[in-house]
Design a protein around this motif. Structure first.
Motif, PDB file in Angstrom:
ATOM      1  N   TYR A 172       2.936   8.416 -11.354  1.00 11.01           N
ATOM      2  CA  TYR A 172       3.287   7.238 -12.141  1.00 11.01           C
ATOM      3  C   TYR A 172       2.209   6.189 -11.906  1.00 11.01           C
ATOM      4  N   LYS A 173       2.317   5.060 -12.618  1.00 10.54           N
ATOM      5  CA  LYS A 173       1.365   3.956 -12.470  1.00 10.54           C
ATOM      6  C   LYS A 173       2.096   2.692 -12.031  1.00 10.54           C
ATOM      7  N   CYS A 174       1.468   1.928 -11.164  1.00  8.68           N
ATOM      8  CA  CYS A 174       2.060   0.668 -10.706  1.00  8.68           C
ATOM      9  C   CYS A 174       2.331  -0.276 -11.875  1.00  8.68           C
ATOM     10  N   GLU A 175       1.479  -0.257 -12.874  1.00  8.30           N
ATOM     11  CA  GLU A 175       1.664  -1.149 -14.024  1.00  8.30           C
ATOM     12  C   GLU A 175       2.978  -0.885 -14.757  1.00  8.30           C
ATOM     13  N   ASP A 222       0.844  -1.209   0.000  1.00 10.31           N
ATOM     14  CA  ASP A 222       0.000   0.000   0.000  1.00 10.31           C
ATOM     15  C   ASP A 222       0.873   1.250   0.000  1.00 10.31           C
ATOM     16  N   ASN A 223       1.927   1.244   0.814  1.00 13.27           N
ATOM     17  CA  ASN A 223       2.830   2.391   0.872  1.00 13.27           C
ATOM     18  C   ASN A 223       3.559   2.589  -0.457  1.00 13.27           C
ATOM     19  N   LEU A 224       3.982   1.496  -1.070  1.00 12.34           N
ATOM     20  CA  LEU A 224       4.640   1.576  -2.375  1.00 12.34           C
ATOM     21  C   LEU A 224       3.702   2.192  -3.404  1.00 12.34           C
ATOM     22  N   GLU A 225       2.471   1.712  -3.427  1.00 12.89           N
ATOM     23  CA  GLU A 225       1.465   2.230  -4.356  1.00 12.89           C
ATOM     24  C   GLU A 225       1.229   3.728  -4.127  1.00 12.89           C
ATOM     25  N   GLU A 268      10.534  -5.447   2.800  1.00 15.75           N
ATOM     26  CA  GLU A 268      10.732  -4.137   2.173  1.00 15.75           C
ATOM     27  C   GLU A 268      10.693  -4.309   0.654  1.00 15.75           C
ATOM     28  N   PHE A 269       9.973  -3.412  -0.038  1.00 15.97           N
ATOM     29  CA  PHE A 269       9.833  -3.453  -1.490  1.00 15.97           C
ATOM     30  C   PHE A 269      10.487  -2.221  -2.107  1.00 15.97           C
ATOM     31  N   GLU A 270      11.409  -2.422  -3.036  1.00 17.62           N
ATOM     32  CA  GLU A 270      12.137  -1.345  -3.702  1.00 17.62           C
ATOM     33  C   GLU A 270      11.829  -1.415  -5.207  1.00 17.62           C
ATOM     34  N   ALA A 271      11.393  -0.301  -5.792  1.00 16.25           N
ATOM     35  CA  ALA A 271      10.898  -0.339  -7.177  1.00 16.25           C
ATOM     36  C   ALA A 271      11.568   0.693  -8.083  1.00 16.25           C
ATOM     37  N   THR A 272      11.591   0.360  -9.368  1.00 17.29           N
ATOM     38  CA  THR A 272      11.935   1.283 -10.435  1.00 17.29           C
ATOM     39  C   THR A 272      10.719   1.332 -11.364  1.00 17.29           C
ATOM     40  N   VAL A 273      10.245   2.545 -11.641  1.00 15.64           N
ATOM     41  CA  VAL A 273       9.038   2.749 -12.440  1.00 15.64           C
ATOM     42  C   VAL A 273       9.383   3.682 -13.597  1.00 15.64           C
TER      43      VAL A 273
END
Length: 129
Positions: A69-72, A58-61, A122-127
């Motif tokens: 940006y979009k999660c997709e 939820d926090n990442l989103e 912990e979730f780390e993302a590149t969008v």
């Protein structure tokens, strides 16, 4: 933006990730710090892995949406956990979130000795867009 998924095999499909993603003609890239189960007041969760996964996603989103940006459009999503066993026993939380957003991300799971305070995942993302 153009995205091309590279999957020489089919087995990873059941695990909800891809082997590689090529991105061309993108407008911008968002690098998101690791998101955990910390509430809006900065308090770390003491809940179980399942609850923490849900709150961290939820926090990442929220961060991704706040940045417009979009999660997709997540192309890389790394997972850090203090217990791979607990993570994979609750992996449906992650998989359902990935399916909900239609994400086709590259991913690495790393078990670490400790995360901040009482945190388990912990979730780390590149969008991109």
């Amino acid at each position: 933006m153009e995205k091309r998924i590279i999957n020489p095999w089919k087995w990873q499909d059941a695990r909800n990730y891809v082997q590689a993603t090529e991105v061309k003609n993108l407008a911008s890239t968002l690098y998101v710090s690791g998101q955990t189960a910390i509430d809006a007041n900065g308090v770390s969760s003491k809940e179980d892995m399942r609850s923490q996964m849900s709150q961290a996603l939820d926090n990442l989103e929220k961060v991704i949406q706040e940045a417009d940006y979009k999660c997709e459009d997540i192309v890389r999503l790394n997972i850090y956990t203090t217990s791979s066993e607990e993570l994979f026993n609750n992996f449906d939380v992650f998989q359902n979130w990935i399916i909900k957003h239609g994400i086709k991300q590259t991913s690495t799971v790393l078990e670490v000795k400790v995360l901040f305070e009482t945190l388990k995942v912990e979730f780390e993302a590149t969008v991109v867009k």
